[in-house]
Write an enzyme that holds these catalytic residues in place. Structure first.
Site, PDB file in Angstrom:
ATOM      1  N   TYR A 166      30.908-102.666  22.674  1.00  0.00           N
ATOM      2  CA  TYR A 166      31.498-101.823  21.628  1.00  0.00           C
ATOM      3  C   TYR A 166      32.697-101.079  22.197  1.00  0.00           C
ATOM      4  O   TYR A 166      32.731-100.745  23.377  1.00  0.00           O
ATOM      5  CB  TYR A 166      30.490-100.839  21.019  1.00  0.00           C
ATOM      6  CG  TYR A 166      29.699 -99.977  21.988  1.00  0.00           C
ATOM      7  CD1 TYR A 166      28.529-100.436  22.570  1.00  0.00           C
ATOM      8  CD2 TYR A 166      30.117 -98.681  22.292  1.00  0.00           C
ATOM      9  CE1 TYR A 166      27.797 -99.640  23.438  1.00  0.00           C
ATOM     10  CE2 TYR A 166      29.386 -97.868  23.147  1.00  0.00           C
ATOM     11  CZ  TYR A 166      28.227 -98.362  23.728  1.00  0.00           C
ATOM     12  OH  TYR A 166      27.499 -97.577  24.589  1.00  0.00           O
ATOM     13  N   HIS A 193      27.473 -87.449  32.863  1.00  0.00           N
ATOM     14  CA  HIS A 193      27.383 -88.766  32.208  1.00  0.00           C
ATOM     15  C   HIS A 193      26.880 -89.822  33.205  1.00  0.00           C
ATOM     16  O   HIS A 193      25.970 -90.587  32.912  1.00  0.00           O
ATOM     17  CB  HIS A 193      28.765 -89.139  31.667  1.00  0.00           C
ATOM     18  CG  HIS A 193      28.924 -90.587  31.349  1.00  0.00           C
ATOM     19  ND1 HIS A 193      28.545 -91.108  30.139  1.00  0.00           N
ATOM     20  CD2 HIS A 193      29.377 -91.626  32.085  1.00  0.00           C
ATOM     21  CE1 HIS A 193      28.777 -92.413  30.145  1.00  0.00           C
ATOM     22  NE2 HIS A 193      29.276 -92.755  31.309  1.00  0.00           N
TER      23      HIS A 193
HETATM   24  O1  76R Z   1      31.725 -96.019  37.641  1.00  0.00           O
HETATM   25  C1  76R Z   1      30.672 -95.425  37.876  1.00  0.00           C
HETATM   26  O2  76R Z   1      29.567 -95.959  37.862  1.00  0.00           O
HETATM   27  C2  76R Z   1      30.789 -93.957  38.222  1.00  0.00           C
HETATM   28  C3  76R Z   1      30.421 -93.052  37.189  1.00  0.00           C
HETATM   29  C4  76R Z   1      30.860 -93.425  35.771  1.00  0.00           C
HETATM   30  C5  76R Z   1      32.125 -93.256  35.178  1.00  0.00           C
HETATM   31  C6  76R Z   1      33.391 -92.699  35.787  1.00  0.00           C
HETATM   32  C7  76R Z   1      30.005 -93.992  34.767  1.00  0.00           C
HETATM   33  C8  76R Z   1      28.677 -94.328  34.978  1.00  0.00           C
HETATM   34  N1  76R Z   1      30.723 -94.126  33.590  1.00  0.00           N
HETATM   35  C9  76R Z   1      32.018 -93.720  33.825  1.00  0.00           C
HETATM   36  C10 76R Z   1      33.075 -93.727  32.918  1.00  0.00           C
HETATM   37 MN1  76R Z   1      29.995 -94.743  31.819  1.00  0.00          MN
HETATM   38  N2  76R Z   1      29.286 -95.483  30.071  1.00  0.00           N
HETATM   39  C11 76R Z   1      29.890 -95.346  28.847  1.00  0.00           C
HETATM   40  C12 76R Z   1      28.951 -95.752  27.835  1.00  0.00           C
HETATM   41  O3  76R Z   1      27.311 -94.971  24.467  1.00  0.00           O
HETATM   42  C13 76R Z   1      27.889 -93.993  24.997  1.00  0.00           C
HETATM   43  O4  76R Z   1      27.546 -92.803  24.731  1.00  0.00           O
HETATM   44  C14 76R Z   1      29.039 -94.216  25.943  1.00  0.00           C
HETATM   45  C15 76R Z   1      29.217 -95.675  26.357  1.00  0.00           C
HETATM   46  C16 76R Z   1      27.801 -96.165  28.472  1.00  0.00           C
HETATM   47  C17 76R Z   1      26.537 -96.683  27.838  1.00  0.00           C
HETATM   48  C18 76R Z   1      28.017 -95.986  29.891  1.00  0.00           C
HETATM   49  C19 76R Z   1      27.085 -96.290  30.864  1.00  0.00           C
HETATM   50  N3  76R Z   1      31.795 -94.396  30.932  1.00  0.00           N
HETATM   51  C20 76R Z   1      32.939 -94.040  31.578  1.00  0.00           C
HETATM   52  C21 76R Z   1      34.016 -94.015  30.623  1.00  0.00           C
HETATM   53  C22 76R Z   1      35.480 -93.672  30.940  1.00  0.00           C
HETATM   54  C23 76R Z   1      35.657 -92.230  30.605  1.00  0.00           C
HETATM   55  C24 76R Z   1      36.859 -91.557  31.174  1.00  0.00           C
HETATM   56  O5  76R Z   1      37.462 -92.056  32.138  1.00  0.00           O
HETATM   57  O6  76R Z   1      37.210 -90.464  30.635  1.00  0.00           O
HETATM   58  C25 76R Z   1      33.482 -94.334  29.383  1.00  0.00           C
HETATM   59  C26 76R Z   1      34.200 -94.455  28.063  1.00  0.00           C
HETATM   60  C27 76R Z   1      32.076 -94.554  29.594  1.00  0.00           C
HETATM   61  C28 76R Z   1      31.185 -94.896  28.605  1.00  0.00           C
HETATM   62  N4  76R Z   1      28.202 -95.154  32.758  1.00  0.00           N
HETATM   63  C29 76R Z   1      27.884 -95.001  34.081  1.00  0.00           C
HETATM   64  C30 76R Z   1      27.177 -95.920  32.189  1.00  0.00           C
HETATM   65  C31 76R Z   1      26.220 -96.242  33.205  1.00  0.00           C
HETATM   66  C32 76R Z   1      24.967 -97.090  32.990  1.00  0.00           C
HETATM   67  C33 76R Z   1      26.639 -95.658  34.379  1.00  0.00           C
HETATM   68  C34 76R Z   1      25.974 -95.695  35.745  1.00  0.00           C
HETATM   69  C35 76R Z   1      26.480 -96.888  36.482  1.00  0.00           C
HETATM   70  C36 76R Z   1      25.896 -97.044  37.851  1.00  0.00           C
HETATM   71  O7  76R Z   1      25.707 -96.040  38.551  1.00  0.00           O
HETATM   72  O8  76R Z   1      25.649 -98.205  38.203  1.00  0.00           O
END
Ligand code: 76R
Length: 270
Positions: A166, A193
């Protein structure tokens, strides 16, 4: 003149594609055309099957927003375009109708762990600068960060059973304007997050690709999962996290199953 070479300074291009099959046209195909299409698609997938890129992966959509889904990973814009066109050319004219597409690029998070963050962490653990333990941990931290950055920019996504996609953006309205927050506030929120996200290790593998100025939403969210409830749980739990609760805006959700081309043909009775 030819197609220009358009590389990113770092990272690769990613394109999500969704198509419906025109069944009336498909049913009118000459004998053998379906098999030829399958073979062309198989050859294209085999030619684009690197661990990171170039890579073409095939899926079927569940729920009817599309029949077929694809992800193309390629370093170069012209390469994405070439694979996209070659993919469409595998199919007899008129049998594919695009229902959605999303072009984005891999990126490093803005809130990436810095050398200062690493050092602050080591000091918080009580390690003394210059000691062997300190230096070893610093080296390990640097290596881990370099690996992390490498795979964020050149993702090697696992072929799990489910691929959900999405698009989303960060809100810019009234008091809830992500882009009016200062860097430290955004970094703190994103750490919260990430903490939620990490709880889903092994159940969800995520790919966040940036699309600001490239497509209609700011990010593409690609989630690989083994089970549908993992998707529901992570998205639900994140809705309570301030980053999503206050600042998240979401586009349409596509839930897809990973199938190799021959299995797609069988599953969709093509
Ligand atoms: O890259 C990384 O793992 C480090 C931490 C991290 C960042 C910087 C991270 C971890 N995310 C990051 C950035 Mn995320 N993420 C989403 C969604 O449905 C929703 O509410 C949001 C959709 C999910 C499900 C998700 C999952 N993330 C972002 C960004 C960029 C934002 C910005 O730069 O301002 C978005 C839009 C976003 C959205 N995030 C994680 C996850 C998961 C599962 C992790 C942990 C990953 C891991 O540790 O392996």
């Amino acid at each position: 003149m030819g197609v220009p070479t358009v590389k990113l300074s770092r990272g690769i291009h990613v394109m999500h594609l969704f198509y419906r099959i025109d069944r009336a046209k498909w049913n009118a195909l000459a004998a053998g055309e379906s098999k030829q299409t399958l073979e062309k698609l198989q050859r294209l997938c085999e030619a684009n099957n690197a661990p990171s890129n170039p890579r073409l992966k095939t899926y079927v959509n569940i729920g009817g927003k599309a029949d077929l889904a694809f992800i193309i990973y390629a370093a170069e814009l012209g390469q994405v375009s070439a694979i996209h066109r070659a993919l469409e050319a595998c199919f007899p004219v008129g049998t594919l109708q695009q229902t959605y597409s999303f072009l984005s690029v891999t990126e490093l998070p803005e809130y990436v762990t810095t050398e200062e963050d690493l050092i602050r962490g080591l000091k918080a653990e009580g390690l003394q600068e210059g000691t062997e333990a300190y230096n070893q941990k610093l080296d390990l931290g640097r290596k881990r960060q370099a690996d992390y950055e490498h795979y964020r920019l050149n993702p090697e996504m696992p072929d799990w059973e489910i691929m959900a996609f999405y698009p989303m953006s960060k809100r810019r309205s009234g008091n809830d304007n992500w882009y009016m927050l200062d860097f430290e506030a955004r970094k703190k929120l994103m750490l919260g997050h990430a903490r939620v996200g990490r709880k889903y290790g092994g159940r969800i593998s995520q790919l966040i690709t940036g699309a600001t100025g490239i497509d209609d939403w700011e990010w593409g969210v690609t989630l690989m999962a083994h089970q549908t409830d993992a998707l529901k749980e992570i998205v639900y739990e994140m809705r309570f996290d301030e980053v999503s609760a206050r600042y998240g805006e979401f586009g349409p959700f596509y839930v897809n199953m990973h199938l190799e081309p021959a299995d797609i043909w069988e599953h969709l009775a093509l």
